[in-house]
Design an enzyme around this catalytic site. Structure first.
Site, PDB file in Angstrom:
ATOM      1  N   CYS A  48       0.825  -1.217   0.000  1.00  0.00           N
ATOM      2  CA  CYS A  48       0.000   0.000   0.000  1.00  0.00           C
ATOM      3  C   CYS A  48       0.855   1.261   0.000  1.00  0.00           C
ATOM      4  O   CYS A  48       0.445   2.300  -0.533  1.00  0.00           O
ATOM      5  CB  CYS A  48      -0.934   0.015   1.210  1.00  0.00           C
ATOM      6  N   ASP A 133     -23.238  10.898 -10.274  1.00  0.00           N
ATOM      7  CA  ASP A 133     -24.567  10.587  -9.717  1.00  0.00           C
ATOM      8  C   ASP A 133     -24.467   9.826  -8.399  1.00  0.00           C
ATOM      9  O   ASP A 133     -25.475   9.378  -7.850  1.00  0.00           O
ATOM     10  CB  ASP A 133     -25.396   9.784 -10.723  1.00  0.00           C
TER      11      ASP A 133
END
Length: 217
Positions: A48, A133
């Site tokens: 990560c 949206d």
């Protein structure tokens, strides 16, 4: 490992979280932008860490596409800040790190969104792409031992944005600039009007002519 409860087309939970950029509410954070939420099992993990640096370098590319990035892990905001310092990533380009110990509380949907389950973190790394949206357009689940491919994430964002606004689909291994496919539901006559650069059909052994291509609009 817990699987995310969100399905494609579901609305994002409007969670609140403390981040390195301050407190946010997710829908307000997205605004009218596209958004990518990366989950990390924990801070200071080697895979990560490489991803955080890559995300920072690619921030201008995501910004050009009107995409906001946020990364979520179970550790504290102070840990997030320390982790970013280890990477040498400036605050202006770092995706916000959110969640901390209160993740389970903040990740629950606000309001009545029956289909949107809480986002769950696990030993896996997840990628969620949301449209303006606030609906989920794409999700990918990686094992923690396999780093995410940010070139691929940029590619799918380009495809998602193109196909959201044009009546096209992108074929296998498509890259920006390649020809695209005309959606099957579009009649030939309408396709000719919509795509003045021309529509060409790829023949199949069966003789069917449903593979219609056009230069990228």
């Amino acid at each position: 490992a817990a699987m995310p409860g969100l399905l494609l087309g579901d609305e994002a939970p409007n969670f609140e979280a403390e981040t390195t950029q301050g407190r946010i509410r997710f829908h307000d954070f997205l605004g009218d932008s596209w958004g990518i939420l990366f989950s990390h099992p924990r801070d200071f993990t080697p895979v990560c860490t490489t991803e955080l640096g890559r995300a920072a370098k690619l921030a201008p590319e995501f910004s050009k596409r009107n995409v906001k990035m946020i990364a979520l892990s179970i550790d504290s905001v102070q840990d997030h800040l320390s982790w970013s310092k280890v990477r040498g990533v400036g605050t202006g380009h770092r995706p916000g790190k959110g969640g901390a110990a209160e993740l389970s509380r903040y990740s629950r949907p606000v309001g009545q969104i029956p289909s949107a389950q809480p986002l769950t973190l696990s030993p896996c790394a997840q990628v969620f792409v949301f449209g303006p949206d606030k609906k989920l357009k794409l999700s990918i689940l990686y094992p923690a031992t396999t780093g995410r491919n940010f070139d691929e994430i940029l590619r799918v964002v380009d495809s998602l944005q193109l196909t959201a606004y044009k009546k096209v689909a992108t074929p296998v291994d498509w890259k920006p600039g390649d020809s695209v496919m005309v959606v099957p539901t579009l009649p030939d006559e309408e396709a000719k009007k919509l795509f003045p650069k021309g529509v060409f059909t790829k023949g199949l052994p069966s003789g069917k002519k449903y593979l219609r291509y056009t230069p990228q609009p």
